[in-house]
Design an enzyme around this catalytic site. Structure first.
Site, PDB file in Angstrom:
ATOM      1  NE  ARG A  68       9.292   0.028  11.430  1.00 32.16           N
ATOM      2  CZ  ARG A  68       9.857   0.513  10.329  1.00 32.16           C
ATOM      3  NH1 ARG A  68       9.117   0.988   9.382  1.00 32.16           N
ATOM      4  NH2 ARG A  68      11.154   0.537  10.207  1.00 32.16           N
ATOM      5  NE  ARG A  94       2.044  -3.897   6.950  1.00 29.24           N
ATOM      6  CZ  ARG A  94       1.222  -3.312   7.805  1.00 29.24           C
ATOM      7  NH1 ARG A  94       1.641  -2.325   8.561  1.00 29.24           N
ATOM      8  NH2 ARG A  94      -0.029  -3.728   7.926  1.00 29.24           N
ATOM      9  CB  ILE A  95       7.794   2.639   5.847  1.00 30.86           C
ATOM     10  CG1 ILE A  95       6.909   3.563   4.997  1.00 30.86           C
ATOM     11  CG2 ILE A  95       9.190   3.214   6.002  1.00 30.86           C
ATOM     12  CD1 ILE A  95       6.608   4.893   5.615  1.00 30.86           C
ATOM     13  CG  LEU A  96      10.425  -2.657   3.960  1.00 31.22           C
ATOM     14  CD1 LEU A  96      10.823  -3.204   2.599  1.00 31.22           C
ATOM     15  CD2 LEU A  96      10.196  -3.792   4.963  1.00 31.22           C
ATOM     16  CG  ASN A 108       8.619   1.147  -4.612  1.00 31.12           C
ATOM     17  OD1 ASN A 108       7.758   0.273  -4.455  1.00 31.12           O
ATOM     18  ND2 ASN A 108       8.329   2.431  -4.443  1.00 31.12           N
ATOM     19  CG  HIS A 110       5.641   6.064  -6.435  1.00 31.11           C
ATOM     20  ND1 HIS A 110       5.064   5.865  -5.193  1.00 31.11           N
ATOM     21  CD2 HIS A 110       5.341   7.333  -6.800  1.00 31.11           C
ATOM     22  CE1 HIS A 110       4.444   6.981  -4.827  1.00 31.11           C
ATOM     23  NE2 HIS A 110       4.593   7.882  -5.783  1.00 31.11           N
ATOM     24  CG  ASP A 146       7.651   6.617  -2.702  1.00 35.65           C
ATOM     25  OD1 ASP A 146       7.924   5.420  -2.905  1.00 35.65           O
ATOM     26  OD2 ASP A 146       6.547   6.998  -2.296  1.00 35.65           O
TER      27      ASP A 146
HETATM   28  C1  GRF Z   1       0.904   0.027  -8.102  1.00 28.83           C
HETATM   29  O1  GRF Z   1       0.245   1.120  -8.672  1.00 28.83           O
HETATM   30  C2  GRF Z   1       2.259   0.454  -7.578  1.00 28.83           C
HETATM   31  O2  GRF Z   1       2.814   1.532  -8.269  1.00 28.83           O
HETATM   32  C3  GRF Z   1       1.937   0.875  -6.173  1.00 28.83           C
HETATM   33  O3  GRF Z   1       0.976  -0.051  -5.741  1.00 28.83           O
HETATM   34  C4  GRF Z   1       0.220  -0.517  -6.859  1.00 28.83           C
HETATM   35  C5  GRF Z   1       0.215  -2.025  -6.794  1.00 28.83           C
HETATM   36  O4  GRF Z   1      -0.709  -2.583  -7.695  1.00 28.83           O
HETATM   37  N1  GRF Z   1       3.138   0.918  -5.368  1.00 28.83           N
HETATM   38  P1  GRF Z   1      -0.794  -4.177  -7.935  1.00 28.83           P
HETATM   39  O5  GRF Z   1      -1.029  -4.832  -6.585  1.00 28.83           O
HETATM   40  O6  GRF Z   1       0.492  -4.616  -8.544  1.00 28.83           O
HETATM   41  O7  GRF Z   1      -1.959  -4.339  -8.851  1.00 28.83           O
END
Ligand code: GRF
Length: 202
Positions: A68, A94-96, A108, A110, A146
């Site tokens: 990693r 991936r976790i940074l 980010n 989510h 998150d």
């Molecule tokens: C999204 O739902 C985002 O919230 C999550 O991964 C998904 C990515 O979708 N972290 P895409 O590749 O942009 O279609």
């Protein structure tokens, strides 16, 4: 007054998946420019999407590195070269490290109303829990997954016949607005972090 173009923020997008959020970013003017897209997967379709819009697209495939640390070092070099003002994680799975995410302001997107359902299976977890409302969140990234200060959230109602796919599709439709809106606010210097709170400046 400084011309907008000379002040335009440089945006680097990191992703792993299909890239529908990247597409949404590329369709908006943002007050900044997506200067490089980086995937952790060779052959990600999103890289072609970027190249079709004349945006540099690079893969730093985790499988090509022994560990990693070596992978993240290569990723950091590729991002540093692009001199970003902001890094956007648009489906980056991936976790940074803390050192990486504190180097540049990092946003980010989510697929839940954080702090509910953090992690990689937010849509499935929300369905399994039986919530009636979930949604999408854009937040600044901190070392804890998150958990960073929240920029924007919007709810999505869960329907009784929803599957992971149908619910995720409606959440993504919201993300495609919320993420470009948030990046636009950042590019116009309108986000101020105040502890856990993000204030949106007039
Ligand atoms: C999204 O739902 C985002 O919230 C999550 O991964 C998904 C990515 O979708 N972290 P895409 O590749 O942009 O279609």
């Amino acid at each position: 007054m400084t011309p907008a173009s000379s002040a335009a923020k440089r945006v680097v997008v990191l992703l792993s998946g299909a890239g529908s959020n990247l597409q949404a970013l590329l369709e908006r003017s943002l007050g900044g420019q997506v200067v490089r897209v980086v995937s952790d997967q060779l052959g990600a379709g999103a890289l072609d999407l970027a190249r079709a819009r004349n945006v540099e697209a690079v893969a730093v495939d985790r499988r090509e590195f022994a560990d990693r640390q070596a992978w993240e070092k290569a990723l950091r070099e590729v991002v540093t070269e692009a001199a970003p003002d902001v890094v956007v994680l648009a489906g980056f799975m991936r976790i940074l490290s803390g050192a990486f995410v504190s180097r540049w302001p990092t946003l980010n997107v989510h697929p839940s109303l954080l702090p509910a359902f953090p992690g990689a299976h937010a849509v499935a977890d929300a369905l399994r829990h039986g919530v009636k409302v979930t949604g999408a969140t854009v937040h600044f990234v901190v070392e804890q997954v998150d958990a960073g200060p929240i920029v924007a959230q919007e709810s999505v109602a869960v329907r009784s016949n929803d599957t992971i796919e149908t619910l995720h599709a409606r959440i993504k439709a919201v993300e495609h607005r919320l993420l470009p809106d948030s990046v636009t606010l950042f590019c116009h210097d309108r986000l101020a972090i105040d502890g856990r709170r993000v204030r949106i400046l007039p």
